[in-house]
Each structure stands twice: as structure tokens, then as C-alpha cells.
Enzyme design. Structure first.
Site, short mmCIF file in Angstrom:
data_model
loop_
_atom_site.label_atom_id
_atom_site.label_comp_id
_atom_site.label_asym_id
_atom_site.label_seq_id
_atom_site.Cartn_x
_atom_site.Cartn_y
_atom_site.Cartn_z
CE LYS A 96 -10.29 15.62 1.53
NZ LYS A 96 -10.87 16.64 2.41
CB SER A 111 -16.02 12.26 -5.81
OG SER A 111 -14.64 12.42 -6.03
N1 PMP Z 1 -13.68 13.14 -3.67
C1 PMP Z 1 -12.89 12.26 -3.03
C2 PMP Z 1 -12.48 11.03 -3.76
C3 PMP Z 1 -12.49 12.51 -1.71
O1 PMP Z 1 -11.70 11.62 -1.07
C4 PMP Z 1 -12.94 13.67 -1.07
C5 PMP Z 1 -12.54 13.91 0.35
N2 PMP Z 1 -13.35 13.18 1.27
C6 PMP Z 1 -13.77 14.56 -1.76
C7 PMP Z 1 -14.10 14.26 -3.06
C8 PMP Z 1 -14.38 15.77 -1.11
O2 PMP Z 1 -13.49 16.72 -0.64
P1 PMP Z 1 -13.84 17.59 0.65
O3 PMP Z 1 -13.60 16.72 1.85
O4 PMP Z 1 -12.89 18.73 0.56
O5 PMP Z 1 -15.27 18.00 0.57
#
Ligand code: PMP
Length: 326
Positions: free
Chosen positions: A46, A274
């Protein structure tokens, strides 16, 4: 790539150009590569949108110089925006549902931002509503709205996508990434499909999330522990474009947890849930390419590891599955 060999003037210049590292638990004939977003200064993917979105918004005059950004966020976006805001002379306020990790909230505060919590049961929509009502109270405040602002996906179209193609000299068969806002996947996928319209694109969500409904797949809503991806309210996921996605894979909490432990133990990656989910899905795609079930333009799969396990130690991310807290 990655090694910033010359001195730079600002931490913002260290964002992006992260390493792309081979994942070894993969079919021999279809290599998997993961983009290690923990190498960013705020240790997550991010940071890219923090810098990109604020710079563009200041350039366009959407955000006045010295103004305030107010963003609903699960945490990593707050850290990314807080780093950029601090360096660009902007105030930052983040609205975070209570359940998200305390580490992230501490880091946002350390970076000079204000953090406001909303009740877990109000979901992300509760945080979004609160951010907008706060913005109305101030006359120089803007809500960047990562869930609907095209600049979010554009950040990845401009940086993450080209970096992947440069590193692999264009030989990208499939792109696999978890979807929270879907900005990461949409930006990379749009860039990828421009390079080769046959590139296979797979979105990843936790079991219990509803992204699959965008592709007409049946989903049963439920709770999950995987943090940062998934949706309970697809109507808030304005960036997700089903035309850019071939498949949505749902991954269980247990599979993601087993995989994030394996990634640390066997491959030296201190990544969070994630990333565990993305890794499972990437292996499935690689296996299907190897088995001839997916006709990808190249025998390779690229995925993204968004953030670090260190951010979730207080939630017991490395404790046995049952003790890992949501
Ligand atoms: N993994 C984590 C730990 C995140 O904080 C995020 C952002 N919410 C994502 C994956 C997914 O990214 P995006 O918002 O670009 O789909």
C-alpha cells in the site's frame, strides 16, 4: 531492481522496485514468482498507492497543499498514506474498524496520523461512512476512497505491472493476486492484458468472501481470519472489473495459515495471511497450466506477497491455527 544503489533524498523514492523471487514449491515446468512488497518502507504494497494517489491528487488540485486526507482503511493503506502525507506536507486521519491489527494502528500514529476506530460490526462500510462525515466537517479534507478511486489501480498499472514485465522480460503466463480493494490485481491485470491479451488472470479471496459473485459463481458468506483481502459488500468494490478476471479462487483460513508457515520455514518469507492465500492460488494456477487445463501464453505465474507477518504477531499468526486470532 530493488537495490537502491545511489543515495536518495526521500523515503518516498524507496517505494516500489521490489524484488521478484521464485517460489520453490511449484511444478518444475511452470515457475512461480512472488513480488515481495514487504520491501517497501512501510512494509506493504500500500505504500505504492499512498505515494501515487497523494502526488496525483496534489498535482490535480483535488487535495489542497497542506490539506487533510481522511481514509477508511484496514491498516496498510493508512501506513502507506501516512508515510506519503508526512513527506508531502499533508495531514492524515484514518478510520479503522476495531478488529484490525494493533500493530498497524500504532505505526499510523507513529507516522504522525490520527486514528479513529469504528465498531467491528459496522464493517468496512461503517468506516467509509464515518470518513465521509468527518471530511464534511473540514473544508480542506479529501477522502481518497481507495475502494472506488481509479488512481488506486492506476498506481499498480504504472509501477507494479511494468516492474513484473521488466523482471521477466515479458514472459508472464498468469497473474494471481488477492483482492481487498482489487486495486493491485486490476492495475497489474490491465497492464498484463495490454502486453498479451491472453494472460490468465486470477483473483484470490478467502472462503466466506463474495468476490466470486462478480463472475456468477455461488458463494456462501462467512467470517474469515485472512486479513486484507475479501469482501462482504461487493457493491463497495467499484474497482473490480470482471472482464479482466478469468477466475476467482477462494482459499480457506487453514490453507492460508499452513502456507504462510511453510513459506517462512522452507523459503524464508516472513509474510502474512493474504500472501499465504495468494501462494496457494498461484500454485493451483501453475499446476493447472502444467496439466494443460489453462492455456496461458507463457509457462509462468506471478503473484504478490502484500505484507509482513511481523505486523500480526500480536494476533498469534505463528501460533497453532486455532490460536490465530481474527
Ligand atoms: N493483503 C493485505 C495484507 C492488504 O492490506 C491488502 C489491502 N487491503 C491486500 C492484500 C489487497 O490489496 P488491494 O486492496 O490492492 O486489493
Amino acid at each position: 531492481m530493488t537495490t537502491h544503489e545511489r543515495p536518495v533524498d526521500s523515503v518516498l523514492e524507496t517505494i516500489g522496485r521490489t524484488p521478484l523471487v521464485r517460489i520453490h514449491d511449484a511444478p518444475a515446468e511452470v515457475p512461480i514468482y512472488a513480488k515481495l512488497e514487504t520491501f517497501n518502507p512501510g512494509a506493504s504494497v500500500k505504500d505504492r498507492i499512498g505515494r501515487y494517489m497523494l502526488e496525483r491528487m496534489l498535482e490535480r488540485g483535488d487535495l489542497p497543499a497542506g490539506g487533510t486526507v481522511i481514509e477508511p482503511t484496514a491498516g496498510n493503506t493508512g501506513i502507506g498514506f501516512a508515510i506519503a502525507a508526512g513527506q508531502l506536507g499533508v495531514d492524515a486521519v484514518f478510520v479503522v474498524p476495531e478488529r484490525f491489527s494493533l500493530e498497524k494502528q500504532q505505526l499510523m500514529r507513529a507516522l504522525g496520523a490520527e486514528v479513529i476506530n469504528t465498531p467491528t460490526e459496522d464493517g468496512m462500510q461503517g468506516a467509509i461512512d464515518r470518513a465521509h462525515s468527518l471530511a464534511e466537517e473540514l473544508d480542506d479534507a479529501v477522502v481518497p476512497q481507495q475502494f472506488s478511486n481509479p488512481l488506486n489501480a492506476e498506481a499498480h498499472y504504472a509501477t507494479t505491472g511494468p516492474e513484473i514485465y521488466e523482471a521477466l522480460e515479458g514472459d508472464v503466463g498468469a497473474v494471481v493476486a488477492g483482492c481487498g480493494t482489487a486495486g493491485t490485481l486490476m492495475g497489474i491485470a490491465r497492464y498484463a492484458r495490454e502486453q498479451n491479451s491472453e494472460t490468465h488472470v486470477v483473483a484470490v479471496e478467502p472462503e466466506g468472501s463474495l468476490y466470486g459473485e462478480f463472475l456468477g459463481e455461488a458463494r456462501e458468506e462467512g467470517e474469515y481470519k485472512i486479513e486484507g483481502i475479501g469482501t462482504h459488500e461487493p457493491e463497495t468494490n467499484a474497482l473490480f472489473d470482471p472482464a479482466l478476471v478469468d477466475d476467482v479462487y477462494a482459499v480457506s483460513d487453514r490453507a492460508a495459515h499452513d502456507e504462510l508457515e511453510r513459506l517462512a520455514r522452507e523459503e524464508g518469507h516472513l509474510v502474512a495471511s493474504s500472501a499465504g492465500a495468494a501462494s496457494i492460488a498461484a500454485r493451483r494456477v501453475a499446476q493447472r497450466i502444467a496439466d494443460g487445463e489453462i492455456d496461458a501464453p507463457y509457462d509462468s505465474v506471478v503473484t504478490v506477497f502484500p505484507d509482513s507477518s511481523e505486523r500480526y504477531l500480536s494476533k498469534g499468526i505463528y501460533r497453532p491455527f486455532e490460536e490465530w486470532e481474527n
